[in-house]
Design a protein around this motif. Structure first.
Motif, PDB file in Angstrom:
ATOM      1  N   ASP A 189       0.860  -1.181   0.000  1.00  0.00           N
ATOM      2  CA  ASP A 189       0.000   0.000   0.000  1.00  0.00           C
ATOM      3  C   ASP A 189       0.898   1.233   0.000  1.00  0.00           C
ATOM      4  OD1 ASP A 189      -1.963   1.903   0.253  1.00  0.00           O
ATOM      5  OD2 ASP A 189      -2.550   1.361   2.296  1.00  0.00           O
ATOM      6  N   ILE A 190       0.858   1.988  -1.111  1.00  0.00           N
ATOM      7  CA  ILE A 190       1.685   3.190  -1.260  1.00  0.00           C
ATOM      8  C   ILE A 190       0.911   4.406  -0.774  1.00  0.00           C
ATOM      9  CG2 ILE A 190       2.881   4.679  -2.901  1.00  0.00           C
ATOM     10  CD1 ILE A 190       4.221   2.030  -2.579  1.00  0.00           C
TER      11      ILE A 190
ATOM     12  N   ILE B 174       3.716   1.916   3.008  1.00  0.00           N
ATOM     13  CA  ILE B 174       4.782   2.882   2.720  1.00  0.00           C
ATOM     14  C   ILE B 174       4.210   4.289   2.770  1.00  0.00           C
ATOM     15  CG2 ILE B 174       6.378   3.732   0.955  1.00  0.00           C
ATOM     16  CD1 ILE B 174       7.214   1.057   2.077  1.00  0.00           C
ATOM     17  N   ASP B 175       4.899   5.185   3.463  1.00  0.00           N
ATOM     18  CA  ASP B 175       4.530   6.596   3.435  1.00  0.00           C
ATOM     19  C   ASP B 175       5.786   7.415   3.709  1.00  0.00           C
ATOM     20  OD1 ASP B 175       1.575   8.076   3.594  1.00  0.00           O
ATOM     21  OD2 ASP B 175       3.194   9.278   4.451  1.00  0.00           O
TER      22      ASP B 175
ATOM     23  N   VAL C 272       9.033   4.243   6.382  1.00  0.00           N
ATOM     24  CA  VAL C 272       9.151   5.586   5.820  1.00  0.00           C
ATOM     25  C   VAL C 272       9.951   5.446   4.533  1.00  0.00           C
ATOM     26  CG1 VAL C 272      10.073   7.910   6.140  1.00  0.00           C
ATOM     27  CG2 VAL C 272       9.102   6.672   8.091  1.00  0.00           C
ATOM     28  N   ALA C 273       9.325   5.768   3.416  1.00  0.00           N
ATOM     29  CA  ALA C 273       9.989   5.661   2.117  1.00  0.00           C
ATOM     30  C   ALA C 273       9.222   6.493   1.107  1.00  0.00           C
ATOM     31  CB  ALA C 273      10.066   4.205   1.660  1.00  0.00           C
ATOM     32  N   PHE C 274       9.877   6.805   0.011  1.00  0.00           N
ATOM     33  CA  PHE C 274       9.244   7.570  -1.048  1.00  0.00           C
ATOM     34  C   PHE C 274       8.705   6.622  -2.114  1.00  0.00           C
ATOM     35  CE2 PHE C 274      12.829  10.274   0.466  1.00  0.00           C
ATOM     36  CZ  PHE C 274      12.046  11.149   1.207  1.00  0.00           C
ATOM     37  N   PRO C 275       7.592   6.965  -2.744  1.00  0.00           N
ATOM     38  CA  PRO C 275       7.030   6.063  -3.768  1.00  0.00           C
ATOM     39  C   PRO C 275       7.944   5.892  -4.971  1.00  0.00           C
ATOM     40  CG  PRO C 275       5.837   8.156  -3.704  1.00  0.00           C
ATOM     41  CD  PRO C 275       6.729   8.141  -2.511  1.00  0.00           C
ATOM     42  N   GLU C 276       8.860   6.839  -5.183  1.00  0.00           N
ATOM     43  CA  GLU C 276       9.826   6.715  -6.281  1.00  0.00           C
ATOM     44  C   GLU C 276      10.984   5.787  -5.945  1.00  0.00           C
ATOM     45  OE1 GLU C 276       8.043  10.873  -6.528  1.00  0.00           O
ATOM     46  OE2 GLU C 276       8.807   9.548  -4.956  1.00  0.00           O
TER      47      GLU C 276
ATOM     48  N   ALA D  61      -0.410  -4.465  -5.594  1.00  0.00           N
ATOM     49  CA  ALA D  61      -0.008  -3.138  -5.142  1.00  0.00           C
ATOM     50  C   ALA D  61      -1.204  -2.208  -5.247  1.00  0.00           C
ATOM     51  CB  ALA D  61       1.150  -2.604  -5.984  1.00  0.00           C
ATOM     52  N   PHE D  62      -1.338  -1.343  -4.249  1.00  0.00           N
ATOM     53  CA  PHE D  62      -2.453  -0.399  -4.217  1.00  0.00           C
ATOM     54  C   PHE D  62      -1.909   1.000  -4.039  1.00  0.00           C
ATOM     55  CE2 PHE D  62      -5.458   2.216  -1.891  1.00  0.00           C
ATOM     56  CZ  PHE D  62      -6.616   2.062  -2.643  1.00  0.00           C
TER      57      PHE D  62
END
Length: 245
Positions: free
Chosen positions: A53-54, A78-79, A110-114, A129-130
């Motif tokens: 989940d992004i 992930i956020d 804690v991470a970036f979607p990129e 993946a959502f």
């Protein structure tokens, strides 16, 4: 939008996160000033799947997915907001116990979607993946979808609840909209989205639940989001895109 850069799978501590991405996402919570598109329209049967989940925020969607995948599945949230991830972790144990699970089947990073590699997410490791409409506010939209394609298993499913425009966009307007957190007015064109996912190797998208939304649509009907002045004649459509790898 910046040009996509090659990514390698790696894991770093929060202090080592990409400084370019860190500068963009710093203090960007994107709360309340965008249309609330998170219906989380997922398949009925998720037992045993590994799900991502992004933009998970405080973990509500992850908790829902956790109960659906069961004891044999696993969900990763992930956020980029350390505050949101801290809150999700605090609520995590209560969530899995209330779902009747035998153990915690969730993790939060804690991470970036990129840059999903910074959370240790390997190539072809995810079944489902959502991502919701917050993806329009990403620093590098194209790179996010490249990462999602990388981590999905062959045959894996990406569900994107998003807003797309009916015509090509003014890049300056889109950039300004991202800065103020308006995910409707920052929407790329549907044509751009279709070209991007085809180039990355996704199968043709299946679109569900299409509805026209206004540029100032907020998280609820009584809330209006700030907008950018523009001469564009654009129709914004909120929908759910299903994409198979």
């Amino acid at each position: 939008m910046t040009v996509m850069k090659p990514l390698t799978m790696r894991r770093k501590t929060d202090l080592q996160l990409d400084p370019e991405l860190s500068a963009y996402y710093s203090n960007k919570i994107f709360e309340y000033n965008f249309a609330s598109m998170c219906k989380m329209s997922v398949p009925l049967r998720l037992e045993g799947l590994r799900v991502l989940d992004i933009g998970c925020r405080r973990g509500k969607g992850v908790f829902k997915l956790s109960s659906r995948v069961g004891d044999t599945g696993h969900v990763i949230g992930i956020d980029w907001s350390e505050q949101h991830i801290a809150e999700a972790k605090q609520r995590c144990e209560r969530a899995w116990r209330e779902s009747g699970l035998s153990h915690n089947n969730m993790e939060f990073h804690v991470a970036f979607p990129e840059d999903l590699g910074s959370a240790g997410i390997a190539d072809e490791s995810i079944d489902l993946a959502f991502v919701n409409s917050v993806v329009n506010l990403a620093y590098d939209y194209d790179r996010v979808f490249a990462e999602l394609h990388r981590v999905l298993k062959p045959g894996g499913l990406l569900i994107c609840e998003t807003v797309l425009a009916n015509a090509e966009r003014d890049e300056t307007v889109m950039a300004k909209a991202r800065e103020i957190g308006n995910n409707v007015q920052s929407a790329p064109s549907k044509a751009h989205f279709d070209r991007l996912v085809a180039k990355l190797g996704f199968q043709e998208p299946v679109y569900l639940d299409a509805n026209i939304v206004e540029a100032d649509a907020g998280f609820k009907h009584t809330h209006k989001a700030p907008t950018v002045e523009s001469d564009e004649q654009i129709v914004y459509v909120a929908s759910v895109a299903h994409l198979r790898k």
